[in-house]
Design a protein around this motif. Structure first.
Motif, mmCIF file in Angstrom:
data_model
loop_
_atom_site.group_PDB
_atom_site.id
_atom_site.type_symbol
_atom_site.label_atom_id
_atom_site.label_comp_id
_atom_site.label_asym_id
_atom_site.label_seq_id
_atom_site.Cartn_x
_atom_site.Cartn_y
_atom_site.Cartn_z
ATOM 1 N N THR A 171 0.682 -1.205 0.064
ATOM 2 C CA THR A 171 -0.010 -0.062 0.015
ATOM 3 C C THR A 171 0.901 1.289 0.177
ATOM 4 O O THR A 171 0.757 2.108 0.790
ATOM 5 C CB THR A 171 -1.014 0.063 1.217
ATOM 6 N N ASN A 214 -5.938 -5.712 -1.460
ATOM 7 C CA ASN A 214 -4.657 -5.373 -1.183
ATOM 8 C C ASN A 214 -3.762 -6.031 -2.084
ATOM 9 O O ASN A 214 -3.469 -7.181 -2.147
ATOM 10 C CB ASN A 214 -4.296 -5.763 0.422
ATOM 11 N N TYR A 231 -10.889 -5.754 2.921
ATOM 12 C CA TYR A 231 -10.629 -6.388 1.514
ATOM 13 C C TYR A 231 -11.334 -7.731 1.287
ATOM 14 O O TYR A 231 -11.368 -8.528 2.124
ATOM 15 C CB TYR A 231 -9.053 -6.473 1.668
ATOM 16 N N GLN A 268 -3.771 -0.616 -3.283
ATOM 17 C CA GLN A 268 -5.017 -1.021 -3.373
ATOM 18 C C GLN A 268 -5.746 -0.713 -4.783
ATOM 19 O O GLN A 268 -5.332 0.027 -5.481
ATOM 20 C CB GLN A 268 -5.703 -0.423 -2.224
#
Length: 508
Positions: free
Chosen positions: A278, A316, A365, A307
């Motif tokens: 990220t 992710n 996620y 992301q």
């Protein structure tokens, strides 16, 4: 002379606090073998004393003594669990002590239940000692699977950084736990009534020292074998040091993005640039005109943690960005952190306002399809990506269809604080390299980024809180290890034989 082999008799009641405090202390002392302390001798001595104590308890009391010891072990080894709650202490800080207590007690149950059941299989204290040691190893294996798994703080991890860790190439992380339990068991197993209790431990202690020395020598022999020459591929790992409490701040996220670009653009040959998990504050689908800017700065293919969105689902991910700013392969993290990256029954929970702790998009996620080997290019060979704590699961290394040439871990260890979590996480990455015989390159947001060779040695690193980059040649892989071919099967078969033999003798 007093009969020291006889079990002390106690009524069938729960032991008091004073009786289990020594076990709690032994668990705490044993945890000193893990990072950042790395005093592996403390683990061996404490587990040896614990094995002796538990083998001499009445079976009905073993559960409580083991629970106390496990609480000590996990309270110290998993103390980093409070750190995510301190990122925004005004909101979540009150949860930190409860998180540590629940983690310690939950982990302790993984010790207490198997040890209690194993102790009941044998009527003799010596047989109980063997079963208790085997149950401790079984516990480490079970923790890698039950409730999606958390094989953190396995007792065998205390050998990382020593030559004994090389044994993982044959027996894996669980095999290292077996060796640890065996070394700790020997003084009890070979105890003899030599007039005083401590003298009685001498034969087993000599055996434990001999076993440790032999394993150490075998590890040194493996390390003395030269590695294959490095590949003609230069990889740049970028570490922006984006502190977690500032990472998503609109003003600071721009600063961190500029750091990534500037560090990627510093002149020197690079055939691949890697950004951590990220790394940016925007979605892949929203990158737009930023992709050419990123590609130009890298002046090479760029592998980045980012992301992404697919309909109403968020992932992710790790994405490959080509030199021409076109997208290549994308990997979606599949082993998500419960309550951190997703909430069980998430859709229902979202309706009442409960979302995942670490997810920055949506309410959590979605998992990707599973372990993959991603293709490289004409210079960079195929690799297996691992995002954050996916690298603590040995089994994922054996789950790809094609063996990769190297492993990539993109992580954001800013969640783990600076005391123990990042160092323990790094050491587990070293263990994955040894098990697989593959080099592992680690890009961490705040540290510790590293280049790890197939022997688990760190060739280059950036410490916690450092802003910088690593330019390093990609180490070559070793041939497929015995552990990759056979996994944990030999260790589990041995455990089954131990318990099976005990049950047969009990019935005889």
């Amino acid at each position: 002379m007093r009969d020291l082999t006889a079990l002390p008799h106690h009524p069938r009641r729960r032991p008091g606090l004073r009786q289990v405090l020594p076990d709690l202390a032994l668990g705490l002392i044993a945890a000193l073998g893990l990072a950042p302390f790395n005093v592996w001798g403390a683990t061996v001595l404490a587990l040896g004393a614990l094995t002796w104590r538990l083998s001499r308890r009445q079976p009905h009391a073993v559960f409580w003594h083991a629970l106390a010891a496990g609480t000590g072990w996990f309270a110290l080894s998993m103390s980093w669990i409070v750190e995510p709650f301190l990122v925004e202490p005004e909101i979540y800080g009150w949860m930190a002590p409860f998180a540590l207590l629940l983690m310690a007690l939950g982990g302790a149950l993984f010790w207490a239940i198997p040890i209690w059941l194993a102790a009941r299989l044998s009527p003799t204290w010596r047989g109980r000692a063997v079963n208790i040691a085997a149950a401790l190893v079984l516990s480490d294996w079970l923790r890698g699977w039950i409730f999606t798994g958390l094989p953190w703080a396995q007792i065998g991890q205390v050998w990382i950084g020593t030559p004994i860790a090389q044994s993982a190439a044959w027996i894996g992380a669980i095999g290292l736990s077996l060796l640890t339990a065996a070394i700790a068991l020997l003084p009890t197993l070979f105890w003899r009534p030599l007039g005083k209790t401590l003298y009685g431990f001498l034969p087993g202690t000599v055996a434990a020292i001999a076993l440790t020395g032999g394993l150490w020598a075998l590890g040194l022999a493996r390390l003395a074998q030269p590695l294959p020459p490095d590949r003609d591929s230069i990889i740049r790992i970028v570490q922006p040091d984006a502190e977690q409490h500032l990472k998503w701040d609109p003003e600071w996220s721009g600063i961190f993005f500029r750091r990534l670009l500037d560090l990627s653009a510093e002149p020197r040959r690079r055939d691949l640039v890697i950004w951590p998990e990220t790394a940016v504050n925007f979605l892949l689908e929203d990158a737009g005109d930023l992709l050419p800017i990123m590609s130009q700065a890298a002046d090479a293919p760029l592998v980045m943690g980012i992301q992404r969105r697919d309909g109403s689902r968020y992932f992710n991910s790790i994405a490959w960005l080509n030199r021409d700013a076109s997208l290549g392969p994308i990997y979606d993290k599949f082993h998500l952190v419960p309550f951190g990256e997703y909430i069980p029954w998430g859709d229902a929970m979202a309706k009442i306002g409960i979302s995942a702790f670490a997810a920055q998009q949506g309410n959590g996620y979605s998992p990707g399809p599973g372990p993959e080997t991603l293709p490289g290019d004409e210079i960079i060979p195929d690799f297996q990506p691992l995002i954050c704590y996916e690298a603590i699961f040995s089994q994922h290394l054996r789950a790809t269809e094609n063996r990769p040439s190297w492993l990539l871990q993109a992580t954001n260890d800013a969640w783990f604080g600076t005391f123990s979590g990042p160092y323990q996480h790094l050491e587990q990455a070293q263990l994955r390299a040894i098990e697989s015989g593959l080099p592992l390159l680690r890009a961490a947001n705040t540290g510790i980024s590293a280049v790890i060779d197939p022997y688990g040695d760190i060739r280059a690193s950036l410490g916690m809180g450092e802003i910088g980059k690593i330019d390093a040649a990609l180490p070559a892989a070793l041939p497929e290890t015995f552990w990759i071919r056979w996994g944990n099967a030999p260790t589990l078969i041995l455990l089954a034989l131990i318990f099976g033999t005990t049950m047969i003798r009990r019935r005889a």
